[in-house]
Write a protein that holds these residues in place. Structure first.
Motif, mmCIF file in Angstrom:
data_model
loop_
_atom_site.group_PDB
_atom_site.id
_atom_site.type_symbol
_atom_site.label_atom_id
_atom_site.label_comp_id
_atom_site.label_asym_id
_atom_site.label_seq_id
_atom_site.Cartn_x
_atom_site.Cartn_y
_atom_site.Cartn_z
ATOM 1 N N PHE A 1 0.834 -1.193 0.000
ATOM 2 C CA PHE A 1 0.000 0.000 0.000
ATOM 3 C C PHE A 1 0.875 1.251 0.000
ATOM 4 N N ALA A 2 0.696 2.121 -0.996
ATOM 5 C CA ALA A 2 1.418 3.394 -1.048
ATOM 6 C C ALA A 2 0.552 4.498 -0.464
ATOM 7 N N ARG A 3 1.199 5.564 0.017
ATOM 8 C CA ARG A 3 0.449 6.672 0.604
ATOM 9 C C ARG A 3 -0.451 7.363 -0.404
ATOM 10 N N SER A 4 -0.136 7.239 -1.674
ATOM 11 C CA SER A 4 -0.948 7.858 -2.719
ATOM 12 C C SER A 4 -2.266 7.128 -2.942
ATOM 13 N N GLY A 5 -2.425 5.956 -2.339
ATOM 14 C CA GLY A 5 -3.615 5.147 -2.592
ATOM 15 C C GLY A 5 -3.374 4.022 -3.582
ATOM 16 N N VAL A 6 -2.194 3.996 -4.198
ATOM 17 C CA VAL A 6 -1.841 2.909 -5.107
ATOM 18 C C VAL A 6 -1.671 1.614 -4.307
ATOM 19 N N ILE A 7 -2.163 0.506 -4.865
ATOM 20 C CA ILE A 7 -2.061 -0.800 -4.223
ATOM 21 C C ILE A 7 -1.504 -1.786 -5.245
ATOM 22 N N GLU A 8 -0.453 -2.519 -4.848
ATOM 23 C CA GLU A 8 0.163 -3.491 -5.747
ATOM 24 C C GLU A 8 0.129 -4.892 -5.144
ATOM 25 N N PRO A 9 -0.103 -5.913 -5.959
ATOM 26 C CA PRO A 9 0.079 -7.276 -5.460
ATOM 27 C C PRO A 9 1.558 -7.579 -5.292
ATOM 28 N N VAL A 10 1.895 -8.323 -4.254
ATOM 29 C CA VAL A 10 3.275 -8.718 -3.998
ATOM 30 C C VAL A 10 3.375 -10.217 -4.243
ATOM 31 N N TRP A 11 4.110 -10.596 -5.276
ATOM 32 C CA TRP A 11 4.233 -12.004 -5.629
ATOM 33 C C TRP A 11 5.466 -12.608 -4.951
ATOM 34 N N ASN A 12 5.339 -13.833 -4.489
ATOM 35 C CA ASN A 12 6.450 -14.550 -3.881
ATOM 36 C C ASN A 12 7.398 -15.023 -4.974
ATOM 37 N N ARG A 13 8.619 -14.529 -4.950
ATOM 38 C CA ARG A 13 9.568 -14.864 -6.012
ATOM 39 C C ARG A 13 9.963 -16.334 -6.008
ATOM 40 N N GLU A 14 9.724 -17.010 -4.888
ATOM 41 C CA GLU A 14 10.057 -18.431 -4.820
ATOM 42 C C GLU A 14 8.970 -19.301 -5.444
ATOM 43 N N ASP A 15 7.785 -18.742 -5.630
ATOM 44 C CA ASP A 15 6.698 -19.484 -6.272
ATOM 45 C C ASP A 15 6.846 -19.436 -7.787
ATOM 46 N N GLU A 16 5.966 -20.139 -8.471
ATOM 47 C CA GLU A 16 5.924 -20.071 -9.931
ATOM 48 C C GLU A 16 5.600 -18.647 -10.373
ATOM 49 N N TRP A 17 5.959 -18.335 -11.622
ATOM 50 C CA TRP A 17 5.602 -17.033 -12.177
ATOM 51 C C TRP A 17 4.082 -16.882 -12.106
ATOM 52 N N PRO A 18 3.558 -15.764 -11.542
ATOM 53 C CA PRO A 18 2.127 -15.667 -11.238
ATOM 54 C C PRO A 18 1.204 -15.790 -12.442
ATOM 55 N N TRP A 19 1.638 -15.333 -13.603
ATOM 56 C CA TRP A 19 0.772 -15.349 -14.779
ATOM 57 C C TRP A 19 0.929 -16.618 -15.613
ATOM 58 N N GLY A 20 1.817 -17.513 -15.191
ATOM 59 C CA GLY A 20 1.973 -18.790 -15.873
ATOM 60 C C GLY A 20 2.920 -18.743 -17.046
ATOM 61 N N SER A 21 3.285 -19.928 -17.516
ATOM 62 C CA SER A 21 4.204 -20.038 -18.647
ATOM 63 C C SER A 21 3.804 -21.148 -19.622
ATOM 64 N N THR A 22 2.685 -21.823 -19.384
ATOM 65 C CA THR A 22 2.217 -22.846 -20.313
ATOM 66 C C THR A 22 1.811 -22.180 -21.621
ATOM 67 N N PRO A 23 2.282 -22.675 -22.766
ATOM 68 C CA PRO A 23 1.949 -22.027 -24.044
ATOM 69 C C PRO A 23 0.442 -21.877 -24.238
ATOM 70 N N GLY A 24 0.019 -20.646 -24.531
ATOM 71 C CA GLY A 24 -1.385 -20.383 -24.831
ATOM 72 C C GLY A 24 -2.317 -20.391 -23.643
ATOM 73 N N VAL A 25 -1.786 -20.515 -22.422
ATOM 74 C CA VAL A 25 -2.624 -20.551 -21.216
ATOM 75 C C VAL A 25 -2.080 -19.530 -20.230
ATOM 76 N N LEU A 26 -2.827 -18.455 -19.993
ATOM 77 C CA LEU A 26 -2.395 -17.387 -19.096
ATOM 78 C C LEU A 26 -3.252 -17.419 -17.831
ATOM 79 N N ARG A 27 -2.608 -17.425 -16.677
ATOM 80 C CA ARG A 27 -3.332 -17.346 -15.420
ATOM 81 C C ARG A 27 -3.786 -15.902 -15.216
ATOM 82 N N ASP A 28 -5.075 -15.702 -15.159
ATOM 83 C CA ASP A 28 -5.615 -14.348 -15.073
ATOM 84 C C ASP A 28 -5.627 -13.912 -13.610
ATOM 85 N N ARG A 29 -4.567 -13.204 -13.206
ATOM 86 C CA ARG A 29 -4.412 -12.805 -11.810
ATOM 87 C C ARG A 29 -4.955 -11.401 -11.538
ATOM 88 N N ARG A 30 -5.732 -10.851 -12.452
ATOM 89 C CA ARG A 30 -6.276 -9.517 -12.214
ATOM 90 C C ARG A 30 -7.175 -9.475 -10.983
#
Length: 372
Positions: free
Chosen positions: A140-169
């Motif tokens: 949380f930033a003081r400006s009101g901006v909010i970002e997701p924090v991904w664990n770098r030790e986990d898999e890439w959050p949006w996926g890497s399987t060809p043609g299949v994207l994990r929709d993390r919106r």
């Protein structure tokens, strides 16, 4: 304001797959494809060559041109590259391919329209999603901006399987699938096959804006459009088109608007126990007006009379709307109410709500990483 109980019946809880309309795809290949895209996208191109992600192309003044999904891709000849998925409907934004070619200069990239090769589908509600849709952490930033924090030790959050994207919106959005033109995805054999309108309803209920109706090109700012919360922005990357205003807002600005899901109801239906019958089709960009509600606390601050919200996409009595946060707060406190008027002059009540997954800022936290 959580999701009203009347809307729970609209949520599809079974595994579902549906086509996503109005989508176009552009192929970017060449030895400098990643470097080329990284100078244009508002999020960093992943260091791993086979990772997908979500982002936007911005105007030099920081407004959104296109909200985009980018898929890592390998061509039939074995060349690595990317596929850019975007809303192809006419808008105020410059056409995608001429815009990209303007920035090529001496970059070793090839740009090609491949829209006729693919269809885009969305799939959600499967138990498989629970394997990677872990609890979210937020910054949380003081400006009101909010970002997701991904664990770098986990898999890439949006996926890497060809043609299949994990929709993390948003939690519950599921997967996005690229399928050869005219084919159905493999999930069609195990999922309910739903309609384009069902996909629209799915993302509205979750509060996810998408495309030219929700994020109007050359008008919308990325944070007003929730692109920070949806993981489409990187405030720490190097130079890219539109960076200056975006980063300045993050550090020294203050967000005053957000896109929220809304319920559209009869103005007299205070308890919203059921959605109204015969709700007309409502076009995007209708004004949503705040009106002060008389209370006993005359000294209480009132929402600004100036400034209105805007209806974006809508379906079956629910929609998305761009609203001023101070006016939303006044509605929550019972000091104001929202309404809109359709083309026939009929007035409808508008009630915003916060999606179940929306990050809740701890009262004591002004900034810093917080689990949710």
């Amino acid at each position: 304001m959580p999701m009203p109980p009347v809307l729970r019946a609209l949520v599809r809880s079974t595994p579902t797959v549906a086509p996503v309309p109005h989508r176009a795809l552009v192929s970017i290949t060449g030895s400098q494809a990643a470097e080329f895209l990284n100078g244009l996208t508002a999020a960093s191109v992943p260091g791993h060559p086979h990772s997908h992600f979500y982002s936007a192309f911005l105007h030099a003044q920081g407004r959104v041109l296109h909200d985009i999904f980018i898929y890592s891709h390998t061509t039939s000849t074995g060349r690595s590259g990317y596929l850019i998925e975007y809303d192809a409907r006419p808008s105020e934004a410059p056409p995608m391919i001429p815009m990209l070619k303007r920035y090529v200069l001496r970059s070793k990239v090839k740009i090609q329209d491949v829209t006729e090769e693919y269809d885009v589908w969305a799939a959600w509600g499967s138990d498989k999603e629970k394997e990677w849709e872990t609890h979210r952490r937020w910054d949380f930033a003081r400006s009101g901006v909010i970002e997701p924090v991904w664990n770098r030790e986990d898999e890439w959050p949006w996926g890497s399987t060809p043609g299949v994207l994990r929709d993390r919106r948003a939690v519950g959005m599921g997967h996005r699938l690229l399928v050869r033109k005219g084919d159905r995805p493999q999930e069609a054999s195990t999922h309910d096959i739903a309609s384009v309108d069902d996909y629209l309803l799915h993302r509205i209920l979750l509060g996810v804006p998408e495309g030219v109706d929700d994020i109007p090109p050359m008008q919308a700012f990325p944070m007003d459009s929730n692109m920070d919360i949806m993981g489409g922005l990187d405030f720490r990357k190097g130079c890219y088109v539109g960076q200056e205003l975006t980063v300045r807002t993050y550090h020294t600005g203050q967000l005053r608007k957000r896109i929220l899901p809304i319920v559209i109801h009869n103005t007299s239906l205070a308890d919203m126990e059921k959605l109204p019958d015969g709700l007309p089709t409502l076009p995007p960009q209708l004004e949503i007006r705040p009106q002060a509600v008389q209370t006993g606390a005359d000294s209480a601050p009132r929402p600004r009379a100036r400034g209105t919200g805007r209806l974006l996409s809508s379906s079956r009595g629910v929609g998305l709307a761009l609203l001023r946060l101070e006016q939303v707060e006044a509605v929550e406190q019972g000091r104001a109410r929202f309404s809109l008027t359709n083309a026939d002059g009929q007035e409808w009540g508008v009630s915003p709500y916060w999606p179940d997954w929306w990050p809740q800022t701890p009262p004591e936290a002004e900034s810093g990483e917080v689990s949710h």
